[in-house]
Design a protein around this motif. Structure first.
Motif, PDB file in Angstrom:
ATOM      1  N   ARG A  89       3.561  44.306 -37.744  1.00 25.05           N
ATOM      2  CA  ARG A  89       3.962  44.194 -39.227  1.00 25.05           C
ATOM      3  C   ARG A  89       5.272  43.001 -39.683  1.00 25.05           C
ATOM      4  O   ARG A  89       5.857  42.958 -38.627  1.00 25.05           O
ATOM      5  N   GLN A 157       3.043  42.790 -45.530  1.00 29.12           N
ATOM      6  CA  GLN A 157       4.356  43.858 -46.351  1.00 29.12           C
ATOM      7  C   GLN A 157       5.088  42.981 -47.438  1.00 29.12           C
ATOM      8  O   GLN A 157       6.233  41.869 -47.020  1.00 29.12           O
ATOM      9  N   ALA A 166       7.075  48.370 -48.445  1.00 28.74           N
ATOM     10  CA  ALA A 166       6.586  49.423 -47.421  1.00 28.74           C
ATOM     11  C   ALA A 166       5.448  50.875 -48.256  1.00 28.74           C
ATOM     12  O   ALA A 166       4.691  51.621 -48.142  1.00 28.74           O
ATOM     13  N   LEU A 170       2.000  52.561 -48.007  1.00 26.02           N
ATOM     14  CA  LEU A 170       1.538  53.801 -47.857  1.00 26.02           C
ATOM     15  C   LEU A 170       1.359  54.603 -49.034  1.00 26.02           C
ATOM     16  O   LEU A 170       0.102  54.576 -48.777  1.00 26.02           O
ATOM     17  N   PHE A 175      -2.242  54.098 -44.198  1.00 31.04           N
ATOM     18  CA  PHE A 175      -2.466  55.136 -42.777  1.00 31.04           C
ATOM     19  C   PHE A 175      -3.448  56.145 -43.447  1.00 31.04           C
ATOM     20  O   PHE A 175      -4.766  57.003 -42.147  1.00 31.04           O
ATOM     21  N   LYS A 180      -4.886  54.893 -38.456  1.00 36.04           N
ATOM     22  CA  LYS A 180      -3.937  54.850 -38.607  1.00 36.04           C
ATOM     23  C   LYS A 180      -3.416  54.834 -36.895  1.00 36.04           C
ATOM     24  O   LYS A 180      -3.818  55.293 -35.645  1.00 36.04           O
ATOM     25  N   ALA A 184       3.861  51.320 -33.421  1.00 38.09           N
ATOM     26  CA  ALA A 184       4.520  49.846 -34.876  1.00 38.09           C
ATOM     27  C   ALA A 184       5.135  49.771 -34.035  1.00 38.09           C
ATOM     28  O   ALA A 184       6.645  49.941 -34.535  1.00 38.09           O
ATOM     29  N   TYR A 367       7.324  53.870 -41.750  1.00 39.78           N
ATOM     30  CA  TYR A 367       5.949  53.870 -41.603  1.00 39.78           C
ATOM     31  C   TYR A 367       6.797  54.996 -40.519  1.00 39.78           C
ATOM     32  O   TYR A 367       5.318  55.205 -39.737  1.00 39.78           O
TER      33      TYR A 367
END
Length: 432
Positions: A89, A157, A166, A170, A175, A180, A184, A367
């Motif tokens: 990310r 992001q 975030a 989501l 996910f 998935k 992370a 996350y």
């Protein structure tokens, strides 16, 4: 196979890979990218051009790219056979800070904020460096596919500075619409570490953050007749002092917590007792229970102070909890130990430092908060000249911090370490 032999083989594989030469080859264009991103920052929720640039860069590498995920979010997927799924990310947004670094590529951008005020915009938290390392990692992973197997999900992001992006991504199916992740990883610039080094914190690394506004009401009137009024400035002052006892007398010693009143506004003239005072607070903690205790204690103290001032029922203060809150970042120790090993094998174990947790905030934590409980690891990236860091340490002085208008990473060596560290971590986690 014995664990030690496996580790030695892994280190040999990483060292034998052509990662350093790949990074060196990409470095000139990455430095150019960094300076372009630095000079063209965008505020949270307005990262349209930045997101488009990141999407274009990922497509050029060969990733399957989806835009407009949770607003300005970007998702790129790089598949390379069967294997684990690793999420990488970066954040995209900048801050309402006027840059005064004097750099030739400094931001001169001025925009209107949500209140209509003109503000300078700057990548004062290093998100431009995060994005550049992110793109460099995508390029390196694409060129080193013979070294790993699995899937890499790379996300850009939005709105990290407002700890919203975030959750937005989501909620938009990050996910469920995309592979998935099993783990992370992310990196974040450090303002007090030398370039060429990486910092790791196992366990709690960053804090829960809550923003609270207290509206203290009063009965206004002439400053010469206080007996006919209810002075909200006096009450607000008593509240500020009483709040200091929460951490010092209610939180268990050794349990980190912060209650800071960062803003107080009230009154218009010296001889007028005002009708209202507003306080703005930031709360910091690690544990869920401590977080809740801080909020409940504030409500109790505010109510009690108002009652002690005989404030009428219709003039009782309000305690408003903002939605812009962040959950503490917990770096899974086992994942951090893996990342330390893989990065240290490439940049040298002595250059991977152990750092202390801080009370800053990051919504990368989100996350790991879903029902899937994805393990997380965010590591720090050194950005400053080693001699400058050493001199500051010797003098006991501090360098310009993150969010400072003077914060300026050294581009080339920082990018080189960022790309090398992140790529080696991902290859290690996806080792063939």
């Amino acid at each position: 196979m014995k664990p030690l032999l496996l580790s030695l083989l892994l280190v040999s594989s990483l060292n034998g890979a052509d990662l350093p030469s790949v990074v060196k080859q990409e470095l000139p264009s990455l430095v150019t990218l960094y300076k372009e991103l630095h000079a063209n920052p965008e505020l949270s929720l307005h990262e349209t051009e930045t997101a488009a640039r990141i999407a274009r860069e990922l497509r050029e590498v060969g990733l399957e790219v989806t835009e407009k995920v949770g607003g300005n979010g970007v998702v790129g997927v790089l598949k390379n056979g069967d294997g684990p799924v690793i999420l990488v990310r970066t954040d995209l947004d900048a801050l309402p800070v006027k840059e005064v670094t004097g750099l030739p590529y400094a931001s001169t951008k001025v925009v209107k904020d949500e209140l209509g005020r003109e503000v300078g915009v700057m990548h004062a938290c290093g998100h431009d460096m995060h994005m550049t390392s992110f793109i460099g990692t995508a390029r390196a992973l694409a060129k080193l596919k013979d070294q790993w197997k699995g899937t890499v999900v790379m996300i850009g992001q939005p709105a990290e500075e407002r700890v919203l992006g975030a959750r937005f991504m989501l909620r938009d199916g990050l996910f469920s619409k995309f592979p998935k992740p099993d783990k992370a990883v992310a990196l974040h610039c450090s303002s007090d570490m030398a370039h060429g080094t990486i910092g790791l914190v196992e366990g709690f690394a960053l804090a829960n953050v809550d923003s609270v506004e207290i509206v203290v009401k009063g009965v206004g009137g002439h400053g010469s007749m206080p007996h006919l009024c209810k002075d909200p400035i006096v009450l607000a002052s008593q509240i500020v002092l009483a709040l200091q006892t929460i951490v010092s007398r209610e939180v268990r010693p050794g349990d980190p917590a912060v209650v800071t009143v960062g803003s107080i506004h009230g009154g218009t003239k010296s001889n007028i007792i005002s009708e209202e005072v507003r306080l703005q607070l930031t709360l910091r903690s690690y544990k869920k229970e401590t977080r809740q205790h801080l909020i409940e204690s504030i409500k109790r103290i505010v109510k009690a102070q108002a009652e002690s001032a005989s404030m009428p029922a219709d003039k009782m203060p309000e305690v408003l909890i903002s939605d812009d809150s962040a959950t503490a970042l917990y770096n899974q120790p086992e994942l951090c130990q893996e990342v330390r090993k893989y990065i240290g094998a490439v940049i040298g174990a002595d250059n991977v430092l152990t750092r202390e947790p801080v009370m800053g905030a990051e919504d990368f934590s989100e996350y790991g908060m879903t029902k899937d409980k994805v393990p997380l690891c965010m590591f720090w990236l050194g950005t400053q000249p080693p001699a400058v860091v050493a001199a500051a340490k010797a003098k006991g002085s501090t360098l310009p911090s993150l969010h400072s208008p003077l914060f300026k990473p050294v581009p080339e060596p920082t990018i080189e370490t960022g790309v090398t560290a992140m790529t080696s971590a991902v290859i290690g986690l996806l080792k063939k």
